[in-house]
Enzyme design. Structure first.
Site, PDB file in Angstrom:
ATOM      1  N   THR A 143       0.839  -1.202   0.000  1.00  0.00           N
ATOM      2  CA  THR A 143       0.000   0.000   0.000  1.00  0.00           C
ATOM      3  C   THR A 143       0.870   1.246   0.000  1.00  0.00           C
ATOM      4  O   THR A 143       0.708   2.158  -0.831  1.00  0.00           O
ATOM      5  CB  THR A 143      -0.922   0.005   1.228  1.00  0.00           C
ATOM      6  OG1 THR A 143      -1.729  -1.172   1.224  1.00  0.00           O
ATOM      7  CG2 THR A 143      -1.804   1.239   1.246  1.00  0.00           C
ATOM      8  N   MET A 250      30.062   8.846  14.980  1.00  0.00           N
ATOM      9  CA  MET A 250      28.700   8.349  15.158  1.00  0.00           C
ATOM     10  C   MET A 250      28.717   7.447  16.382  1.00  0.00           C
ATOM     11  O   MET A 250      29.303   6.359  16.350  1.00  0.00           O
ATOM     12  CB  MET A 250      28.234   7.564  13.936  1.00  0.00           C
ATOM     13  CG  MET A 250      28.123   8.373  12.675  1.00  0.00           C
ATOM     14  SD  MET A 250      27.327   7.426  11.364  1.00  0.00           S
ATOM     15  CE  MET A 250      28.413   6.004  11.238  1.00  0.00           C
ATOM     16  N   CYS A 254      24.661   4.134  24.753  1.00  0.00           N
ATOM     17  CA  CYS A 254      24.944   3.002  25.641  1.00  0.00           C
ATOM     18  C   CYS A 254      24.727   3.479  27.067  1.00  0.00           C
ATOM     19  O   CYS A 254      25.621   4.080  27.668  1.00  0.00           O
ATOM     20  CB  CYS A 254      26.370   2.498  25.432  1.00  0.00           C
ATOM     21  SG  CYS A 254      26.846   1.166  26.556  1.00  0.00           S
ATOM     22  N   CYS A 265      32.087  -2.781  28.463  1.00  0.00           N
ATOM     23  CA  CYS A 265      32.297  -2.340  27.080  1.00  0.00           C
ATOM     24  C   CYS A 265      33.267  -1.164  27.073  1.00  0.00           C
ATOM     25  O   CYS A 265      33.747  -0.728  28.114  1.00  0.00           O
ATOM     26  CB  CYS A 265      30.963  -1.946  26.446  1.00  0.00           C
ATOM     27  SG  CYS A 265      30.161  -0.529  27.242  1.00  0.00           S
ATOM     28  N   GLN A 270      35.027   5.551  24.775  1.00  0.00           N
ATOM     29  CA  GLN A 270      35.072   6.068  23.406  1.00  0.00           C
ATOM     30  C   GLN A 270      34.346   7.405  23.294  1.00  0.00           C
ATOM     31  O   GLN A 270      34.795   8.300  22.572  1.00  0.00           O
ATOM     32  CB  GLN A 270      34.463   5.056  22.443  1.00  0.00           C
ATOM     33  CG  GLN A 270      35.365   3.887  22.115  1.00  0.00           C
ATOM     34  CD  GLN A 270      34.854   3.085  20.943  1.00  0.00           C
ATOM     35  OE1 GLN A 270      33.651   2.945  20.746  1.00  0.00           O
ATOM     36  NE2 GLN A 270      35.765   2.562  20.154  1.00  0.00           N
ATOM     37  N   GLY A 292      22.596  -1.244  22.573  1.00  0.00           N
ATOM     38  CA  GLY A 292      22.859  -2.662  22.352  1.00  0.00           C
ATOM     39  C   GLY A 292      22.984  -3.045  20.893  1.00  0.00           C
ATOM     40  O   GLY A 292      22.520  -4.107  20.496  1.00  0.00           O
ATOM     41  N   ASP A 325      24.334  -7.283  14.587  1.00  0.00           N
ATOM     42  CA  ASP A 325      24.316  -5.815  14.588  1.00  0.00           C
ATOM     43  C   ASP A 325      23.113  -5.348  13.778  1.00  0.00           C
ATOM     44  O   ASP A 325      23.039  -5.593  12.575  1.00  0.00           O
ATOM     45  CB  ASP A 325      25.612  -5.270  13.987  1.00  0.00           C
ATOM     46  CG  ASP A 325      25.824  -3.791  14.247  1.00  0.00           C
ATOM     47  OD1 ASP A 325      24.817  -3.087  14.495  1.00  0.00           O
ATOM     48  OD2 ASP A 325      26.983  -3.337  14.210  1.00  0.00           O
ATOM     49  N   ARG A 327      22.113  -2.121  13.578  1.00  0.00           N
ATOM     50  CA  ARG A 327      22.159  -0.676  13.378  1.00  0.00           C
ATOM     51  C   ARG A 327      22.096  -0.285  11.906  1.00  0.00           C
ATOM     52  O   ARG A 327      22.580  -0.992  11.038  1.00  0.00           O
ATOM     53  CB  ARG A 327      23.425  -0.102  14.016  1.00  0.00           C
ATOM     54  CG  ARG A 327      23.404  -0.135  15.524  1.00  0.00           C
ATOM     55  CD  ARG A 327      24.714   0.316  16.126  1.00  0.00           C
ATOM     56  NE  ARG A 327      25.793  -0.636  15.864  1.00  0.00           N
ATOM     57  CZ  ARG A 327      27.026  -0.514  16.342  1.00  0.00           C
ATOM     58  NH1 ARG A 327      27.335   0.539  17.108  1.00  0.00           N
ATOM     59  NH2 ARG A 327      27.948  -1.428  16.064  1.00  0.00           N
ATOM     60  N   LYS A 353      30.442   0.899   9.892  1.00  0.00           N
ATOM     61  CA  LYS A 353      30.014   2.294   9.901  1.00  0.00           C
ATOM     62  C   LYS A 353      30.436   2.991   8.604  1.00  0.00           C
ATOM     63  O   LYS A 353      29.702   3.841   8.092  1.00  0.00           O
ATOM     64  CB  LYS A 353      30.576   3.019  11.120  1.00  0.00           C
ATOM     65  CG  LYS A 353      29.935   2.584  12.434  1.00  0.00           C
ATOM     66  CD  LYS A 353      30.389   3.441  13.596  1.00  0.00           C
ATOM     67  CE  LYS A 353      29.665   3.023  14.879  1.00  0.00           C
ATOM     68  NZ  LYS A 353      30.072   3.848  16.042  1.00  0.00           N
TER      69      LYS A 353
END
Length: 393
Positions: A143, A250, A254, A265, A270, A292, A325, A327, A353
């Site tokens: 649709t 980017m 977290c 982690c 970072q 996550g 992943d 993302r 990325k």
């Protein structure tokens, strides 16, 4: 299956042709014939009825449905895919309403600004469907695809669709659709490719606020964005000149690492290193709501439970039924485009990325490595990122 580009599909639709649109394997995994109402004719409906054999429907946008007072067929919609049928209609100038000519007449009346609500008999032989706002970016259905494609051709937001069935009455899939495409010389695309096309060519982020943001790591400008197709809120912090290959990080949100300084982690470390780098060298950090690696906070904690039983960060996600992943970086690409940025230096150790941004037209001129110290608690995590996920650490 061999698919065509969205550009070729748009050209075919403008020429009055039907195309095949295939949805995702985890959805209906079927192909529909799709045409644009403004460009089609009686032959279109006749072809759909004769060769497609499915139910012929007329996707429209919400504004058309509201103007013509087309009410939902069922107030309590229990369709598993949420398809929004209105009451079926025939134009008042038709007879039985079922012929190819008369269904075309009814479909054309939907986009005629002189048509009034009382010009339709209800029920009838054409089934309007109301597309979700923002189309396939909100719902990846046929649709929405039909209405989006109509807009992309420059026509009014309305089309006709029909499921493709095999000779034996089963739904055409896979090689059946490929054979149908070749037999009738049709273009064929996927809804997934239409989503990617729209994300690449449209700007779907909206600046909602801009403030000065003093932090422990420097003074920045913070921009708050929303998107047209979700409830997500995204922020970008900026310092200095963004004109020539700006430095960009980017950063996926977290909560455990960024806020609670978890040592499971390297996310918090970072983020801090990125802020220090941007403060010194200028650039931008785009903070993305991708907890996550896209599975969400609670699922990340469930993954941690599995890690405590011997899984790693990849196998834990897989055991929970997710990809390693999830993302997607289209929102980041759109924010960069908002600032007229098409080339960047990327602060990242993650090759995905690079690929994710390049898929949406952002060129990575240089990579800036982002190495932070390991802790006694994240050594295994870091090894998994390096050996299983290809991180450059």
């Amino acid at each position: 299956m061999q698919f065509d580009t969205i550009e070729l599909a748009i050209e075919a639709l403008r020429n009055g042709e039907s195309i095949i649109v295939v949805d995702d394997e985890d959805r209906e995994n079927e192909g529909d014939l799709v045409a644009v109402t403004e460009w089609m004719d009686d032959n279109t409906i006749n072809f759909m009825a004769r060769e497609g054999r499915g139910l012929i429907c007329a996707p429209i946008d919400k504004s058309i449905a509201e103007r013509l007072k087309l009410q939902s067929m069922e107030q309590n919609n229990t369709d598993i895919y949420g398809t929004h049928f209105t009451v079926s209609i025939d134009h008042y100038k038709t007879t039985t309403g079922i012929s190819a000519h008369e269904r075309t007449q009814t479909a054309r009346a939907l986009i005629d600004e002189n048509t009034n609500p009382e010009d339709f008999h209800r029920p009838g032989h054409l089934f309007p469907l109301i597309a979700k706002e923002n189309g396939v970016l909100t719902r990846n259905g046929h649709t929405e695809a039909a209405v989006d494609l109509a807009r992309l051709t420059g026509a009014q937001p309305a089309g006709v669709i029909c499921e493709i069935m095999n000779d034996d009455g089963t739904m055409a899939k896979g090689e059946d659709l490929q054979s149908f495409k070749e037999r009738h010389h049709l273009k064929m695309i996927t809804i997934k490719s239409l989503v990617a096309f729209r994300k690449a060519v449209e700007l779907n982020v909206n600046l909602k606020a801009k403030v000065k943001m003093p932090t422990d790591f420097g003074h920045f400008d913070m921009y708050g964005f929303t998107t047209n197709y979700s409830d997500e809120e995204i922020v970008a912090i900026v310092k200095g000149d963004l004109k020539s290959n700006p430095n960009v990080r980017m950063h996926s949100a977290c909560l455990t690492g960024d806020i609670f300084h978890s040592q499971r982690c390297d996310c918090g470390a970072q983020l801090e290193a990125s802020m220090k780098y941007i403060d010194e060298h200028g650039g931008m950090i785009i903070y993305l709501p991708q907890e996550g690696r896209g599975i969400g906070l609670i699922n990340k904690l469930r993954a941690y439970e599995l890690i405590e039983k011997g899984y790693d960060t990849v196998t834990a996600n897989l055991a929970l039924g997710f990809d390693e992943d999830l993302r997607d970086y289209h929102v980041a690409a759109e924010i960069l485009k908002y600032f007229d940025i098409s080339e960047i230096n990327l602060l990242s150790n993650n090759p995905k990325k690079f690929e994710g941004l390049e898929d949406y037209g952002i060129e990575i001129v240089d990579r800036i490595e982002l190495i932070v110290p390991e802790t006694q608690y994240n050594h295994s995590y870091m090894e998994t990122k390096k050996n299983k996920m290809g991180h450059l650490i």
